[in-house]
Design a protein around this motif. Sequence first.
Motif, mmCIF file in Angstrom:
data_model
loop_
_atom_site.group_PDB
_atom_site.id
_atom_site.type_symbol
_atom_site.label_atom_id
_atom_site.label_comp_id
_atom_site.label_asym_id
_atom_site.label_seq_id
_atom_site.Cartn_x
_atom_site.Cartn_y
_atom_site.Cartn_z
ATOM 1 N N ASN A 157 0.820 -1.216 0.000
ATOM 2 C CA ASN A 157 0.000 0.000 0.000
ATOM 3 C C ASN A 157 0.848 1.257 0.000
ATOM 4 O OD1 ASN A 157 0.352 1.326 2.799
ATOM 5 N ND2 ASN A 157 -0.090 -0.780 3.367
ATOM 6 N N PHE A 158 0.221 2.350 -0.391
ATOM 7 C CA PHE A 158 0.788 3.682 -0.182
ATOM 8 C C PHE A 158 -0.353 4.615 0.187
ATOM 9 C CE2 PHE A 158 2.058 7.970 -1.265
ATOM 10 C CZ PHE A 158 3.299 8.053 -0.662
ATOM 11 N N HIS A 159 -0.331 5.095 1.425
ATOM 12 C CA HIS A 159 -1.383 5.982 1.899
ATOM 13 C C HIS A 159 -0.851 7.340 2.346
ATOM 14 C CE1 HIS A 159 -4.249 2.698 1.711
ATOM 15 N NE2 HIS A 159 -3.473 1.956 2.476
ATOM 16 N N GLY A 160 0.436 7.593 2.125
ATOM 17 C CA GLY A 160 1.003 8.868 2.546
ATOM 18 C C GLY A 160 2.279 8.663 3.337
ATOM 19 N N ARG A 161 2.820 9.763 3.866
ATOM 20 C CA ARG A 161 4.121 9.691 4.520
ATOM 21 C C ARG A 161 4.133 10.237 5.949
ATOM 22 N NH1 ARG A 161 7.875 8.037 0.891
ATOM 23 N NH2 ARG A 161 7.439 8.350 -1.322
ATOM 24 N N THR A 162 2.966 10.379 6.556
ATOM 25 C CA THR A 162 2.937 10.760 7.961
ATOM 26 C C THR A 162 3.394 9.579 8.819
ATOM 27 O OG1 THR A 162 0.652 10.041 8.255
ATOM 28 C CG2 THR A 162 1.002 12.309 7.525
ATOM 29 N N THR A 163 3.618 9.828 10.094
ATOM 30 C CA THR A 163 4.088 8.755 10.974
ATOM 31 C C THR A 163 3.113 7.588 10.990
ATOM 32 O OG1 THR A 163 5.204 10.380 12.368
ATOM 33 C CG2 THR A 163 4.822 8.212 13.319
ATOM 34 N N THR A 164 1.817 7.878 11.071
ATOM 35 C CA THR A 164 0.834 6.800 11.077
ATOM 36 C C THR A 164 0.812 6.070 9.749
ATOM 37 O OG1 THR A 164 -0.560 7.900 12.709
ATOM 38 C CG2 THR A 164 -1.618 6.254 11.327
ATOM 39 N N MET A 165 0.883 6.811 8.643
ATOM 40 C CA MET A 165 0.802 6.159 7.341
ATOM 41 C C MET A 165 2.009 5.263 7.064
ATOM 42 S SD MET A 165 -2.122 6.916 6.137
ATOM 43 C CE MET A 165 -2.701 6.902 7.851
ATOM 44 N N VAL A 166 3.212 5.668 7.464
ATOM 45 C CA VAL A 166 4.363 4.797 7.243
ATOM 46 C C VAL A 166 4.345 3.630 8.223
ATOM 47 C CG1 VAL A 166 5.771 6.649 6.270
ATOM 48 C CG2 VAL A 166 5.989 6.101 8.707
ATOM 49 N N SER A 167 3.622 3.763 9.317
ATOM 50 C CA SER A 167 3.504 2.661 10.270
ATOM 51 C C SER A 167 2.770 1.473 9.664
ATOM 52 C CB SER A 167 2.769 3.122 11.533
ATOM 53 O OG SER A 167 3.513 4.081 12.239
ATOM 54 N N LEU A 168 1.853 1.724 8.718
ATOM 55 C CA LEU A 168 1.123 0.624 8.099
ATOM 56 C C LEU A 168 1.689 0.266 6.724
ATOM 57 C CD1 LEU A 168 -0.989 2.042 5.832
ATOM 58 C CD2 LEU A 168 -2.103 2.756 7.936
ATOM 59 N N SER A 169 2.822 0.877 6.357
ATOM 60 C CA SER A 169 3.450 0.599 5.070
ATOM 61 C C SER A 169 4.333 -0.638 5.160
ATOM 62 C CB SER A 169 4.305 1.790 4.634
ATOM 63 O OG SER A 169 5.035 1.486 3.474
ATOM 64 N N GLY A 214 -1.346 2.306 -6.584
ATOM 65 C CA GLY A 214 -0.630 3.189 -7.494
ATOM 66 C C GLY A 214 0.865 3.162 -7.330
ATOM 67 N N GLU A 215 1.357 3.504 -6.157
ATOM 68 C CA GLU A 215 2.797 3.572 -5.913
ATOM 69 C C GLU A 215 3.462 2.214 -6.110
ATOM 70 O OE1 GLU A 215 6.361 5.618 -4.803
ATOM 71 O OE2 GLU A 215 4.366 6.358 -5.326
ATOM 72 N N ALA A 216 2.725 1.137 -5.894
ATOM 73 C CA ALA A 216 3.267 -0.216 -6.056
ATOM 74 C C ALA A 216 3.491 -0.581 -7.520
ATOM 75 C CB ALA A 216 2.340 -1.230 -5.412
ATOM 76 N N GLY A 217 2.983 0.257 -8.441
ATOM 77 C CA GLY A 217 3.169 -0.017 -9.863
ATOM 78 C C GLY A 217 1.877 -0.241 -10.604
ATOM 79 N N VAL A 218 0.795 0.424 -10.146
ATOM 80 C CA VAL A 218 -0.545 0.282 -10.738
ATOM 81 C C VAL A 218 -0.928 -1.200 -10.738
ATOM 82 C CG1 VAL A 218 -2.074 1.003 -12.605
ATOM 83 C CG2 VAL A 218 0.016 2.286 -12.181
ATOM 84 N N VAL A 219 -1.006 -1.757 -9.542
ATOM 85 C CA VAL A 219 -1.336 -3.161 -9.344
ATOM 86 C C VAL A 219 -2.851 -3.310 -9.256
ATOM 87 C CG1 VAL A 219 -1.060 -5.179 -7.859
ATOM 88 C CG2 VAL A 219 0.849 -3.572 -8.170
ATOM 89 N N VAL A 220 -3.418 -4.027 -10.215
ATOM 90 C CA VAL A 220 -4.864 -4.237 -10.289
ATOM 91 C C VAL A 220 -5.207 -5.535 -9.569
ATOM 92 C CG1 VAL A 220 -6.831 -4.493 -11.847
ATOM 93 C CG2 VAL A 220 -4.910 -3.019 -12.495
ATOM 94 N N PRO A 221 -6.184 -5.528 -8.665
ATOM 95 C CA PRO A 221 -6.516 -6.755 -7.932
ATOM 96 C C PRO A 221 -7.187 -7.779 -8.825
ATOM 97 C CG PRO A 221 -8.140 -5.074 -7.470
ATOM 98 C CD PRO A 221 -7.071 -4.403 -8.295
ATOM 99 N N PRO A 222 -7.220 -9.034 -8.409
ATOM 100 C CA PRO A 222 -7.885 -10.068 -9.204
ATOM 101 C C PRO A 222 -9.393 -9.829 -9.266
ATOM 102 C CG PRO A 222 -7.213 -10.939 -7.069
ATOM 103 C CD PRO A 222 -6.595 -9.584 -7.189
ATOM 104 N N PRO A 223 -10.059 -10.341 -10.302
ATOM 105 C CA PRO A 223 -11.516 -10.172 -10.417
ATOM 106 C C PRO A 223 -12.231 -10.682 -9.174
ATOM 107 C CG PRO A 223 -10.606 -11.101 -12.440
ATOM 108 C CD PRO A 223 -9.492 -11.114 -11.435
ATOM 109 N N GLY A 224 -13.217 -9.920 -8.744
ATOM 110 C CA GLY A 224 -14.014 -10.333 -7.603
ATOM 111 C C GLY A 224 -13.467 -9.955 -6.246
#
Length: 425
Positions: A157-169, A214-224
């Motif tokens: 994932n990429f959700h931002g660069r705050t302390t909390t967001m990098v904690s879940l990266s 997005g940041e991971a390389g435009v990774v599209v999840p599997p159908p469903g």
Amino acid sequence: MAVPHSVAPQSVPQPAPHVAVAHAARLAHNYDPLPVTIATAQGSWVTDTSGERYLDMLAGYSALNFGHRHPALLAAVTAQLDRVCLTSRAFMHDRLEPFTEALCALTADSLALEGTSPMMVPMNTGAEAVETAVKAARKWGHERGVAEPTIIVAAGNFHGRTTTMVSLSSDPEAREGYGPYTPGFRVVPFGDAQAVADAIDESTVAVLMEPIQGEAGVVVPPPGFWASLRSVCDDAGILLIADEVQSGLGRTGTTLACDLWDVRPDLVTLGKALGGGIVPVSAVVGRADVLEVFTPGTHGSTFGGSPLACAVGLAVVDLLATGEVQERARVLGDHLQTRLDDLVTDELVAEVRGAGLWAGIDLMPGWGSGRDLCRALAEVGVLIKDTHGATVRLSPALTIDAEDLDLGVDRLRQVLESREASEEL
């Protein structure tokens, strides 16, 4: 160098070894930009300080969905500059309610509202929007008796660069060295709904994921996958939160990326394109019974929802209201994907992923790094961005001319073919 109309393979510069760009002495080195210094821009084109023009196929990571200096957005901002720019939320202003109503109306059909009306919390950056959604989910959980709420997120994932967001990266480059980390997150593989279900317990209050990474390389999840996520969250009585900061507002050929699968999240985070590439504007939109956990003094922002932000945000929503921009992105996106698939067929690249005007491209083993390709493309007048080694991303403005889109792909093919030809000599 002047940007040529066509490039013979032998004239395309070969990727050079990575060389850091010189920084201003007092500028922190938290970025390593390509050697292009932009001075002016219009639409899908930028001009550097020496007068050379480049086709912008990155569009500010989707912040410039409508291109540089879109006339409708400039007009809205200019008009607002003549009136009032900031009041703080200590007072009301006459742009806040129209923006709120318009954004809620634009997204209402894409949300799981549980019989309630949509509600919106305005903020500034995408990271702030995701932080706000996390706070809302936790407070919602506390009010239901969950003492230590946890949220399930996805690896990559990429959700931002705050302390909390990098904690879940799970990205070492973004995360390492910033501990101690914020607790309360469980990381599971992206695209694995069963892993999400297995991670849920009595402390879980929400699942937070990007519809397409997005940041991971435009990774599209599997159908469903997203339909299964919705079912898993419904069965557990927890919230489904979609981070649409990059993927939302037309990028995938739909208003929200979740619309691709007809899945309605409870909360959506928006940003980047919401500010039109002019000012940072973000928001959380979703169920009123969730966002009503915020009461006076419990959350806020000095600039969030300012008159200037609301003026540009309202103009952005107006551009999307008819659906014409989304449809154009879908049609041009289908064309882009077809042309990029041809690169795979011709064994010039290893893999292509994408939706709408958004694509991730993995280079063939041995070609070089994504950074190498970006440097070579810049030499022939096209700007894109690498991510994670041998992967690059394309996210042109949704307003790009079809001819310019083809020009960008032509230059990409020429650079790839030139490298291939040189290796055969």
